[in-house]
Write a protein that holds these residues in place. Structure first.
Motif, PDB file in Angstrom:
ATOM      1  N   THR A  69       0.833  -1.213   0.000  1.00 15.47           N
ATOM      2  CA  THR A  69       0.000   0.000   0.000  1.00 15.47           C
ATOM      3  C   THR A  69       0.862   1.255   0.000  1.00 15.47           C
ATOM      4  N   LEU A  70       2.043   1.177   0.604  1.00 15.24           N
ATOM      5  CA  LEU A  70       2.936   2.333   0.616  1.00 15.24           C
ATOM      6  C   LEU A  70       3.619   2.564  -0.724  1.00 15.24           C
ATOM      7  N   SER A  71       3.787   1.493  -1.500  1.00 12.41           N
ATOM      8  CA  SER A  71       4.540   1.626  -2.749  1.00 12.41           C
ATOM      9  C   SER A  71       3.669   1.677  -4.000  1.00 12.41           C
ATOM     10  N   GLU A  72       2.386   1.332  -3.881  1.00 14.16           N
ATOM     11  CA  GLU A  72       1.504   1.331  -5.047  1.00 14.16           C
ATOM     12  C   GLU A  72       0.307   2.250  -4.790  1.00 14.16           C
ATOM     13  N   PRO A  73       0.311   3.441  -5.390  1.00 12.84           N
ATOM     14  CA  PRO A  73      -0.762   4.413  -5.139  1.00 12.84           C
ATOM     15  C   PRO A  73      -2.172   3.870  -5.397  1.00 12.84           C
ATOM     16  N   ALA A  74      -2.356   3.030  -6.404  1.00 11.63           N
ATOM     17  CA  ALA A  74      -3.697   2.499  -6.691  1.00 11.63           C
ATOM     18  C   ALA A  74      -4.182   1.603  -5.560  1.00 11.63           C
ATOM     19  N   VAL A  75      -3.270   0.819  -4.987  1.00  9.28           N
ATOM     20  CA  VAL A  75      -3.635  -0.053  -3.860  1.00  9.28           C
ATOM     21  C   VAL A  75      -3.952   0.815  -2.645  1.00  9.28           C
ATOM     22  N   ALA A  76      -3.141   1.818  -2.406  1.00  4.93           N
ATOM     23  CA  ALA A  76      -3.377   2.719  -1.273  1.00  4.93           C
ATOM     24  C   ALA A  76      -4.739   3.391  -1.392  1.00  4.93           C
ATOM     25  N   GLN A  77      -5.089   3.839  -2.585  1.00  5.26           N
ATOM     26  CA  GLN A  77      -6.378   4.498  -2.787  1.00  5.26           C
ATOM     27  C   GLN A  77      -7.536   3.532  -2.571  1.00  5.26           C
ATOM     28  N   ALA A  78      -7.402   2.309  -3.062  1.00  5.01           N
ATOM     29  CA  ALA A  78      -8.463   1.314  -2.885  1.00  5.01           C
ATOM     30  C   ALA A  78      -8.667   0.994  -1.404  1.00  5.01           C
ATOM     31  N   VAL A  79      -7.579   0.872  -0.659  1.00  6.66           N
ATOM     32  CA  VAL A  79      -7.676   0.600   0.776  1.00  6.66           C
ATOM     33  C   VAL A  79      -8.284   1.798   1.495  1.00  6.66           C
ATOM     34  N   ARG A  80      -7.877   3.008   1.111  1.00  3.71           N
ATOM     35  CA  ARG A  80      -8.443   4.228   1.705  1.00  3.71           C
ATOM     36  C   ARG A  80      -9.942   4.308   1.437  1.00  3.71           C
ATOM     37  N   ASP A  81     -10.357   3.994   0.194  1.00  4.88           N
ATOM     38  CA  ASP A  81     -11.782   4.017  -0.146  1.00  4.88           C
ATOM     39  C   ASP A  81     -12.574   3.036   0.701  1.00  4.88           C
ATOM     40  N   LEU A  82     -12.023   1.848   0.891  1.00  2.00           N
ATOM     41  CA  LEU A  82     -12.697   0.856   1.737  1.00  2.00           C
ATOM     42  C   LEU A  82     -12.790   1.369   3.171  1.00  2.00           C
ATOM     43  N   GLY A  83     -11.697   1.941   3.679  1.00  3.70           N
ATOM     44  CA  GLY A  83     -11.707   2.471   5.040  1.00  3.70           C
ATOM     45  C   GLY A  83     -12.765   3.536   5.245  1.00  3.70           C
ATOM     46  N   LEU A  84     -12.950   4.390   4.251  1.00  2.00           N
ATOM     47  CA  LEU A  84     -13.996   5.413   4.329  1.00  2.00           C
ATOM     48  C   LEU A  84     -15.375   4.767   4.302  1.00  2.00           C
ATOM     49  N   ARG A  85     -15.535   3.787   3.430  1.00  2.00           N
ATOM     50  CA  ARG A  85     -16.844   3.143   3.264  1.00  2.00           C
ATOM     51  C   ARG A  85     -17.298   2.408   4.516  1.00  2.00           C
ATOM     52  N   ILE A  86     -16.357   1.761   5.207  1.00  3.44           N
ATOM     53  CA  ILE A  86     -16.739   0.979   6.389  1.00  3.44           C
ATOM     54  C   ILE A  86     -16.595   1.764   7.685  1.00  3.44           C
ATOM     55  N   GLY A  87     -16.231   3.043   7.577  1.00  8.41           N
ATOM     56  CA  GLY A  87     -16.180   3.898   8.755  1.00  8.41           C
ATOM     57  C   GLY A  87     -14.913   3.779   9.585  1.00  8.41           C
ATOM     58  N   ARG A  88     -13.881   3.138   9.059  1.00  6.74           N
ATOM     59  CA  ARG A  88     -12.617   3.040   9.801  1.00  6.74           C
ATOM     60  C   ARG A  88     -11.754   4.276   9.595  1.00  6.74           C
ATOM     61  N   LEU A  89     -12.034   5.038   8.532  1.00  9.14           N
ATOM     62  CA  LEU A  89     -11.312   6.276   8.235  1.00  9.14           C
ATOM     63  C   LEU A  89     -12.310   7.398   8.051  1.00  9.14           C
ATOM     64  N   GLN A  90     -11.885   8.599   8.343  1.00  6.28           N
ATOM     65  CA  GLN A  90     -12.712   9.767   8.078  1.00  6.28           C
ATOM     66  C   GLN A  90     -12.120  10.508   6.889  1.00  6.28           C
ATOM     67  N   ALA A  91     -12.996  11.049   6.083  1.00  6.09           N
ATOM     68  CA  ALA A  91     -12.533  11.823   4.928  1.00  6.09           C
ATOM     69  C   ALA A  91     -11.805  13.063   5.437  1.00  6.09           C
ATOM     70  N   PRO A  92     -10.667  13.371   4.864  1.00  6.98           N
ATOM     71  CA  PRO A  92      -9.961  14.585   5.302  1.00  6.98           C
ATOM     72  C   PRO A  92     -10.771  15.824   4.954  1.00  6.98           C
ATOM     73  N   ARG A  93     -10.764  16.762   5.868  1.00  6.89           N
ATOM     74  CA  ARG A  93     -11.467  18.018   5.614  1.00  6.89           C
ATOM     75  C   ARG A  93     -10.612  18.884   4.721  1.00  6.89           C
ATOM     76  N   ARG A  94     -11.218  19.355   3.684  1.00  2.50           N
ATOM     77  CA  ARG A  94     -10.503  20.248   2.776  1.00  2.50           C
ATOM     78  C   ARG A  94     -10.662  21.677   3.264  1.00  2.50           C
TER      79      ARG A  94
END
Length: 113
Positions: A69-94
């Motif tokens: 996940t640290l070396s492949e941006p597409a994998v990192a984004q997919a994991v981040r998207d899942l984290g947002l979807r399941i509530g484990r991550l919060q979307a960063p405030r812009r």
């Protein structure tokens, strides 16, 4: 040193060392004859990965995926998207969202007062 000796120094089986290599948890260096030789850098990398696995209670496969996940941006984004979807991550405030919320609060105060 050869794999049997390296595994003995690390307190693991040669099979486990090969598994770690297959996961990408060793520096990608092979010598003549396709036999891996283990030197101080390889032993240190394995010891560091074992320490991280213990400290964070993860398996070698989980650690290998974390590196991916640290070396492949597409994998990192997919994991981040899942984290947002399941509530484990919060979307960063812009910054724009913050300014919008601030303006709305000011308008609410004016209409209430």
């Amino acid at each position: 040193m050869r794999i049997t000796e390296a595994a003995g120094k690390l307190g693991m089986s040669p099979r486990m060392l090969r598994y770690r290599e297959a996961l990408g948890l060793l520096p990608p260096v092979r010598h003549q004859g396709a036999h891996r030789r283990f030197g101080p850098d390889e032993l240190s990398a394995v010891a560091q990965s074992v320490e991280l696995e213990k400290r964070f209670d993860v398996s070698p496969a989980e650690l290998a995926f974390a590196l991916r996940t640290l070396s492949e941006p597409a994998v990192a984004q997919a994991v981040r998207d899942l984290g947002l979807r399941i509530g484990r991550l919060q979307a960063p405030r812009r910054a724009l969202d913050f300014e919008k919320e601030k303006a709305l609060r000011l308008l609410q105060r004016r209409t209430q007062g």
